[in-house]
Scaffold this motif. Structure first.
Motif, short mmCIF file in Angstrom:
data_model
loop_
_atom_site.label_atom_id
_atom_site.label_comp_id
_atom_site.label_asym_id
_atom_site.label_seq_id
_atom_site.Cartn_x
_atom_site.Cartn_y
_atom_site.Cartn_z
N HIS A 1 -11.94 -4.77 14.69
CA HIS A 1 -12.32 -3.32 14.23
C HIS A 1 -13.22 -3.34 13.07
N ALA A 2 -14.20 -4.30 12.96
CA ALA A 2 -15.04 -4.24 11.80
C ALA A 2 -16.48 -4.40 12.14
N ALA A 3 -17.54 -4.07 11.29
CA ALA A 3 -18.87 -4.47 11.69
C ALA A 3 -19.46 -4.76 10.15
N LEU A 4 -20.65 -5.49 10.11
CA LEU A 4 -21.18 -5.98 9.13
C LEU A 4 -22.47 -5.92 9.37
N ILE A 5 -23.39 -5.61 8.14
CA ILE A 5 -24.86 -5.55 8.16
C ILE A 5 -25.18 -6.28 6.93
N THR A 6 -26.28 -7.23 6.85
CA THR A 6 -26.71 -7.64 5.51
C THR A 6 -28.42 -7.72 5.94
N SER B 1 -14.01 -13.63 6.46
CA SER B 1 -13.00 -14.15 6.11
C SER B 1 -11.68 -13.65 5.80
N LEU B 2 -11.94 -12.08 5.50
CA LEU B 2 -10.92 -11.10 5.22
C LEU B 2 -10.75 -10.25 6.52
N ILE B 3 -11.42 -10.19 7.47
CA ILE B 3 -11.42 -9.57 8.76
C ILE B 3 -9.72 -9.75 9.21
N LYS B 4 -9.17 -11.01 9.60
CA LYS B 4 -8.00 -11.20 10.28
C LYS B 4 -6.82 -10.76 9.11
N GLU B 5 -6.97 -10.85 7.89
CA GLU B 5 -5.96 -10.34 7.06
C GLU B 5 -5.92 -8.81 7.04
N ILE C 1 -4.50 -2.65 9.75
CA ILE C 1 -4.58 -1.85 11.05
C ILE C 1 -3.46 -2.02 12.02
N GLU C 2 -2.61 -3.13 11.88
CA GLU C 2 -1.48 -3.31 12.68
C GLU C 2 -0.22 -2.46 12.07
N ASN C 3 -0.30 -2.00 11.05
CA ASN C 3 0.85 -1.41 10.40
C ASN C 3 1.07 0.14 11.19
#
Length: 351
Positions: free
Chosen positions: A238-243, A331-335, A341-343
């Motif tokens: 549920h994330a997105a990244l632009i660099t 690396s933080l997305i799963k955490e 999000i799953e809470n």
């Protein structure tokens, strides 16, 4: 009628400090945005109306789209006039600090602000205030410092001193800090305040076009390139990244403000809850994050990028390569998915 959120003792103390002062300066945070500039200029307009000698000082250059706000041409930029800015601060009878919560956010004005003898009033909406001020008016629940400033001005009995210019500056700050009323805007009283500012003469349509709908050709090309070529979408997380690298920015003749709002664009994708934009500067990687619902990007920025902000809008810095900054985010997305999000907070939210 709006609620009195600032206690009477603080309002009385503020009135006393303002009445005693002849020379007043306002100071905002480095890299001033619409809320910082809007609150600074609105304060100048209101206190000038009651006869105060007041100047707005900024640590460095503001975005181009804010330069047409009423009174912007009279702002003292400390980056261009450091000695004059220091002189004004040292000679002031009162310093009003706006839209920042820690002394280092004053940028190049930090040292002179720390050493200034004049009493200070802080008006701010960020969490974790550490500034040593004579009077602190801090309400993190406010969507913008300009919104809090409206309560303050009304509380000290200066509602009638809000003219069209002051109203336009306050509305500009509210609009920019809520993404034109797209986040941090659930408080019904926000719309009462907006209505009052419009009644005072603020032209919301004109402000929208100036703040959100005016772009250079290079700006449009840069943003299109960023979305087409550089946007990464992590549907399961549920994330997105632009660099964007410095070379990519230079290719499109980047000027400050050209990527304003870019971080919000991925949030339009169904299922994306939070978005991150990283821009390579000469000394660090600038990090901006936005989110929907109860996802706390301020915690992410504070824990991993040395920054902070609000629940749905935050930022920070990374000292290292752009690749490493981006790798950390991935690396933080799963955490993040498990932690936020799953809470239970997201069980009833539309993602």
């Amino acid at each position: 009628m709006i609620t009195q959120i600032i206690d009477k003792k603080s309002l009385a103390r503020a009135t006393e400090l303002i009445n005693k002062a002849n020379r007043i300066v306002t100071i905002c945070h480095t890299g001033p945005d619409g809320d910082a500039i809007g609150s600074s200029l609105a304060t100048v307009h209101v206190l000038s109306d009651i006869g105060k000698d007041i100047k707005a000082i900024i640590p460095d250059k503001a975005l181009d789209n804010l330069r047409s706000l009423p009174g912007a041409k009279d702002i003292v930029n400390a980056a261009d006039h450091p000695e004059f800015a220091a002189k004004l601060i040292n000679e002031a009878d009162l310093i009003i600090c706006l839209d920042f919560n820690t002394i280092d956010r004053a940028g190049r004005l930090t040292e002179v602000l720390q050493e200034a003898k004049a009493p200070k009033i802080l008006i701010d909406h960020h969490l974790g205030v550490t500034i040593d001020a004579t009077l602190i008016i801090s309400h993190p629940e406010m969507c913008a410092t300009c919104c809090l400033l409206f309560y303050f001005i009304c509380g000290i009995g200066l509602f009638n001193a809000i003219d069209r210019n002051a109203a336009e500056c306050m509305l500009a700050g509210i609009m920019t800090d809520t993404g034109n009323f797209s986040y941090n805007c659930d408080d019904p009283e926000l719309y009462i305040i907006t209505a009052e500012l419009v009644r005072k003469g603020a032209d919301k349509e004109k402000l929208y076009n100036r703040l959100f709908n005016t772009f250079s050709a290079n700006c449009l090309r840069l943003n299109s390139y960023a979305i087409l070529k550089k946007m990464e979408v992590f549907h399961e997380g549920h994330a997105a990244l632009i660099t964007l690298t410095r070379d990519e920015l230079n290719r499109f003749k980047y000027v400050k403000g050209d990527t304003e709002g870019l971080v919000n664009r991925p949030l339009a994708i169904p299922g994306i809850i939070y978005s991150c934009f990283m821009r390579q500067e000469t000394d660090c990687i600038r990090v901006s994050m936005r989110s929907r619902g109860s996802f706390p990007v301020n915690e992410l920025c504070a824990e991993h990028y040395g920054g902070g902000g609000h629940l749905n809008a935050a930022g920070g810095e990374f000292y290292g390569s752009l690749e490493d900054a981006a790798a950390l985010f991935r690396s933080l997305i799963k955490e993040n998915n498990k932690k936020y999000i799953e809470n239970s907070k997201f069980k009833n939210e539309n993602i």
